[in-house]
Design a protein around this motif. Structure first.
Motif, PDB file in Angstrom:
ATOM      1  N   ALA A 112      -8.081 -19.953  -7.753  1.00 39.37           N
ATOM      2  CA  ALA A 112      -8.641 -18.683  -8.218  1.00 39.37           C
ATOM      3  C   ALA A 112      -8.964 -17.767  -7.047  1.00 39.37           C
ATOM      4  CB  ALA A 112      -9.892 -18.939  -9.054  1.00 39.37           C
ATOM      5  N   VAL A 113      -9.541 -18.328  -5.999  1.00 37.32           N
ATOM      6  CA  VAL A 113      -9.856 -17.515  -4.820  1.00 37.32           C
ATOM      7  C   VAL A 113      -8.570 -16.990  -4.193  1.00 37.32           C
ATOM      8  CG1 VAL A 113     -10.819 -17.580  -2.489  1.00 37.32           C
ATOM      9  CG2 VAL A 113     -12.046 -18.667  -4.370  1.00 37.32           C
ATOM     10  N   ARG A 114      -7.555 -17.840  -4.100  1.00 37.43           N
ATOM     11  CA  ARG A 114      -6.274 -17.416  -3.523  1.00 37.43           C
ATOM     12  C   ARG A 114      -5.643 -16.301  -4.353  1.00 37.43           C
ATOM     13  NH1 ARG A 114      -1.806 -20.245  -0.426  1.00 37.43           N
ATOM     14  NH2 ARG A 114      -3.510 -21.609   0.189  1.00 37.43           N
ATOM     15  N   ALA A 115      -5.704 -16.435  -5.687  1.00 35.82           N
ATOM     16  CA  ALA A 115      -5.088 -15.436  -6.558  1.00 35.82           C
ATOM     17  C   ALA A 115      -5.856 -14.123  -6.567  1.00 35.82           C
ATOM     18  CB  ALA A 115      -4.978 -15.981  -7.980  1.00 35.82           C
ATOM     19  N   ALA A 116      -7.163 -14.182  -6.330  1.00 43.67           N
ATOM     20  CA  ALA A 116      -7.976 -12.965  -6.395  1.00 43.67           C
ATOM     21  C   ALA A 116      -8.016 -12.204  -5.077  1.00 43.67           C
ATOM     22  CB  ALA A 116      -9.403 -13.314  -6.825  1.00 43.67           C
ATOM     23  N   THR A 117      -7.745 -12.879  -3.965  1.00 39.53           N
ATOM     24  CA  THR A 117      -7.857 -12.238  -2.657  1.00 39.53           C
ATOM     25  C   THR A 117      -6.656 -11.324  -2.420  1.00 39.53           C
ATOM     26  OG1 THR A 117      -9.024 -14.173  -1.796  1.00 39.53           O
ATOM     27  CG2 THR A 117      -8.122 -12.636  -0.185  1.00 39.53           C
ATOM     28  N   GLY A 118      -6.933 -10.084  -2.135  1.00 36.84           N
ATOM     29  CA  GLY A 118      -5.867  -9.121  -1.881  1.00 36.84           C
ATOM     30  C   GLY A 118      -5.283  -8.516  -3.134  1.00 36.84           C
ATOM     31  N   ARG A 119      -6.021  -8.518  -4.226  1.00 39.79           N
ATOM     32  CA  ARG A 119      -5.511  -7.921  -5.474  1.00 39.79           C
ATOM     33  C   ARG A 119      -5.608  -6.402  -5.444  1.00 39.79           C
ATOM     34  NH1 ARG A 119      -5.039 -11.062 -10.127  1.00 39.79           N
ATOM     35  NH2 ARG A 119      -5.555  -9.236 -11.379  1.00 39.79           N
ATOM     36  N   ARG A 120      -6.593  -5.871  -4.717  1.00 38.91           N
ATOM     37  CA  ARG A 120      -6.796  -4.430  -4.694  1.00 38.91           C
ATOM     38  C   ARG A 120      -6.066  -3.809  -3.508  1.00 38.91           C
ATOM     39  NH1 ARG A 120     -13.263  -3.623  -6.063  1.00 38.91           N
ATOM     40  NH2 ARG A 120     -13.233  -4.639  -8.130  1.00 38.91           N
ATOM     41  N   VAL A 121      -5.261  -2.811  -3.796  1.00 40.45           N
ATOM     42  CA  VAL A 121      -4.536  -2.100  -2.748  1.00 40.45           C
ATOM     43  C   VAL A 121      -4.737  -0.610  -2.954  1.00 40.45           C
ATOM     44  CG1 VAL A 121      -2.788  -3.882  -2.395  1.00 40.45           C
ATOM     45  CG2 VAL A 121      -2.422  -2.142  -4.141  1.00 40.45           C
ATOM     46  N   ARG A 122      -4.433   0.139  -1.928  1.00 43.63           N
ATOM     47  CA  ARG A 122      -4.525   1.593  -2.024  1.00 43.63           C
ATOM     48  C   ARG A 122      -3.348   2.192  -1.267  1.00 43.63           C
ATOM     49  NH1 ARG A 122      -8.623  -0.517   0.850  1.00 43.63           N
ATOM     50  NH2 ARG A 122      -8.674  -0.190   3.099  1.00 43.63           N
ATOM     51  N   GLY A 123      -3.127   3.464  -1.510  1.00 44.90           N
ATOM     52  CA  GLY A 123      -2.012   4.122  -0.850  1.00 44.90           C
ATOM     53  C   GLY A 123      -0.701   3.862  -1.568  1.00 44.90           C
ATOM     54  N   ALA A 124       0.348   4.384  -0.979  1.00 40.19           N
ATOM     55  CA  ALA A 124       1.684   4.256  -1.577  1.00 40.19           C
ATOM     56  C   ALA A 124       2.196   2.836  -1.440  1.00 40.19           C
ATOM     57  CB  ALA A 124       2.644   5.234  -0.901  1.00 40.19           C
ATOM     58  N   GLU A 125       3.146   2.477  -2.308  1.00 36.52           N
ATOM     59  CA  GLU A 125       3.792   1.180  -2.188  1.00 36.52           C
ATOM     60  C   GLU A 125       4.595   1.112  -0.890  1.00 36.52           C
ATOM     61  OE1 GLU A 125       6.186  -0.050  -5.437  1.00 36.52           O
ATOM     62  OE2 GLU A 125       4.475  -0.460  -6.748  1.00 36.52           O
ATOM     63  N   PRO A 126       4.725  -0.073  -0.315  1.00 30.71           N
ATOM     64  CA  PRO A 126       5.504  -0.201   0.922  1.00 30.71           C
ATOM     65  C   PRO A 126       6.942   0.272   0.752  1.00 30.71           C
ATOM     66  CG  PRO A 126       4.233  -2.196   0.487  1.00 30.71           C
ATOM     67  CD  PRO A 126       4.119  -1.342  -0.733  1.00 30.71           C
ATOM     68  N   ASP A 127       7.478   0.893   1.817  1.00 34.76           N
ATOM     69  CA  ASP A 127       8.884   1.280   1.792  1.00 34.76           C
ATOM     70  C   ASP A 127       9.746   0.069   2.112  1.00 34.76           C
ATOM     71  OD1 ASP A 127       8.765   0.899   4.560  1.00 34.76           O
ATOM     72  OD2 ASP A 127       8.481   3.040   4.976  1.00 34.76           O
ATOM     73  N   THR A 128      11.052   0.295   2.252  1.00 34.56           N
ATOM     74  CA  THR A 128      11.977  -0.823   2.437  1.00 34.56           C
ATOM     75  C   THR A 128      11.668  -1.607   3.704  1.00 34.56           C
ATOM     76  OG1 THR A 128      13.713   0.396   1.271  1.00 34.56           O
ATOM     77  CG2 THR A 128      14.413  -1.451   2.630  1.00 34.56           C
ATOM     78  N   VAL A 129      11.388  -0.912   4.803  1.00 32.67           N
ATOM     79  CA  VAL A 129      11.092  -1.596   6.067  1.00 32.67           C
ATOM     80  C   VAL A 129       9.793  -2.394   5.944  1.00 32.67           C
ATOM     81  CG1 VAL A 129      10.530  -1.243   8.502  1.00 32.67           C
ATOM     82  CG2 VAL A 129      12.390   0.052   7.451  1.00 32.67           C
ATOM     83  N   GLU A 130       8.787  -1.816   5.299  1.00 39.61           N
ATOM     84  CA  GLU A 130       7.521  -2.524   5.129  1.00 39.61           C
ATOM     85  C   GLU A 130       7.668  -3.721   4.192  1.00 39.61           C
ATOM     86  OE1 GLU A 130       4.460   1.219   5.870  1.00 39.61           O
ATOM     87  OE2 GLU A 130       5.305   0.863   3.882  1.00 39.61           O
ATOM     88  N   LEU A 131       8.503  -3.580   3.161  1.00 36.24           N
ATOM     89  CA  LEU A 131       8.786  -4.726   2.300  1.00 36.24           C
ATOM     90  C   LEU A 131       9.437  -5.853   3.093  1.00 36.24           C
ATOM     91  CD1 LEU A 131      10.139  -3.155  -1.012  1.00 36.24           C
ATOM     92  CD2 LEU A 131       8.075  -4.524  -0.756  1.00 36.24           C
ATOM     93  N   ALA A 132      10.328  -5.489   4.002  1.00 35.08           N
ATOM     94  CA  ALA A 132      10.958  -6.503   4.848  1.00 35.08           C
ATOM     95  C   ALA A 132       9.910  -7.220   5.692  1.00 35.08           C
ATOM     96  CB  ALA A 132      12.016  -5.858   5.739  1.00 35.08           C
ATOM     97  N   TYR A 133       8.917  -6.473   6.186  1.00 41.43           N
ATOM     98  CA  TYR A 133       7.855  -7.122   6.963  1.00 41.43           C
ATOM     99  C   TYR A 133       7.058  -8.081   6.078  1.00 41.43           C
ATOM    100  CZ  TYR A 133       4.231  -8.025  10.318  1.00 41.43           C
ATOM    101  OH  TYR A 133       3.378  -8.688  11.187  1.00 41.43           O
ATOM    102  N   LEU A 134       6.744  -7.673   4.867  1.00 40.97           N
ATOM    103  CA  LEU A 134       6.001  -8.551   3.971  1.00 40.97           C
ATOM    104  C   LEU A 134       6.802  -9.806   3.639  1.00 40.97           C
ATOM    105  CD1 LEU A 134       4.499  -5.949   1.460  1.00 40.97           C
ATOM    106  CD2 LEU A 134       3.306  -7.135   3.312  1.00 40.97           C
ATOM    107  N   THR A 135       8.130  -9.679   3.594  1.00 43.06           N
ATOM    108  CA  THR A 135       8.979 -10.820   3.262  1.00 43.06           C
ATOM    109  C   THR A 135       9.076 -11.801   4.409  1.00 43.06           C
ATOM    110  OG1 THR A 135      10.295  -9.526   1.704  1.00 43.06           O
ATOM    111  CG2 THR A 135      11.313 -11.519   2.586  1.00 43.06           C
ATOM    112  N   ASP A 136       9.365 -11.309   5.609  1.00 39.92           N
ATOM    113  CA  ASP A 136       9.605 -12.230   6.728  1.00 39.92           C
ATOM    114  C   ASP A 136       9.189 -11.662   8.071  1.00 39.92           C
ATOM    115  OD1 ASP A 136      10.219 -14.692   7.643  1.00 39.92           O
ATOM    116  OD2 ASP A 136      12.380 -14.418   7.680  1.00 39.92           O
TER     117      ASP A 136
END
Length: 272
Positions: free
Chosen positions: A27-51
């Protein structure tokens, strides 16, 4: 004896305690980082989140190659001829600046301008909640403590019974408790590996992967006829293999192994 209950009953109580501790950790793992702000990541930022940084740089320089400004030279070097595309991501502009003179891919990754752009990219993702802060990661790790505590209780019962020559139950219940203690400790150890991405980022990546499922390299798709933007998006969420469909020679030069789906460059160049 730990403590006044039979072996089978203690095992049932132990399993109930494990279930509760596991529920808290998840539950703690699933709840941590649920709130975000700003625009969704672009393609380059998505790549960073992936790897992380390696894939982000590969996708960024592939965007420059798509725009026709990156040219391959001798001795595994690359250079740019022309300005970067309008409204390019900051990392893409940094890669463009690093390639104003011929560079190898390793030299590009080590360029200070690229390093600064990666740190700013990470800062933005942390600030907007897509990447977890150190405090959030510690919170997720600490949520596994109840699992280790429950495992310690089970081990204490077994040790107490062996040292005091007390009956811990039937051989089956003793073996079951021993296996459960081992599984609990291993589960806690596995959950101690805290992801850098928050719950919202993981949810976003799952959604993007579902929308691009037909381009998943594990399914051996046919990339012929696909648009470059679509292939860049697939590379950002699945890894760099789709870049081979854009330009095989270029993809190999920036570290894409045709036999693997993971980048050969270090994936955590800009971890904080």
């Amino acid at each position: 004896m730990l403590w006044g209950v039979s072996g089978p009953l203690f095992l049932l109580d132990y399993l109930a305690a494990v279930a509760g501790a596991l529920a808290v950790a998840l539950a703690v793992r699933a709840a941590t980082g649920r709130r975000v702000r700003g625009a969704e990541p672009d393609t380059v930022e998505l790549a960073y989140l992936t790897d992380r940084a390696g894939l982000a740089c590969q996708v960024g320089v592939a965007a420059l190659r798509r725009a026709g400004v990156v040219h391959l030279g001798g001795l595994a070097t690359m250079s740019v001829d022309g300005p970067p595309p309008p409204r390019s991501a900051q990392l893409v502009r940094a890669l463009h600046a690093a390639l104003r003179r011929p560079q190898t891919w390793a030299a590009v990754l080590a360029d200070p301008t690229v390093g600064r752009a990666l740190r700013r990219l990470v800062g933005r993702l942390v600030r907007d909640g897509w990447l977890l802060t150190p405090a959030q990661r510690r919170r997720v790790a600490l949520a596994t403590v109840p699992l280790f505590a429950v495992a310690a209780v089970g081990v204490t019962r077994l040790v107490d019974s062996a040292v005091e020559h007390r009956d811990a139950g039937t051989p089956a219940s003793v073996a079951g408790l021993l296996l459960c203690c081992l599984a609990t400790a291993l589960g806690g150890w596995w959950l101690c590996e805290v992801p850098e991405t928050g719950a919202a980022a993981r949810r976003l990546l799952r959604r993007r992967r579902r929308s691009l499922a037909e381009l998943n390299p594990e399914l051996r798709p046919t990339y012929a006829g696909r648009g470059t933007d679509e292939l860049l998006a697939a590379a950002a969420v699945f890894g760099p293999r789709p870049l081979l469909a854009i330009d095989p020679r270029f993809a190999v030069q920036i570290g894409v192994d045709p036999e693997r789906t993971r980048p050969t460059t270090p994936p955590k160049l800009a971890r904080r």
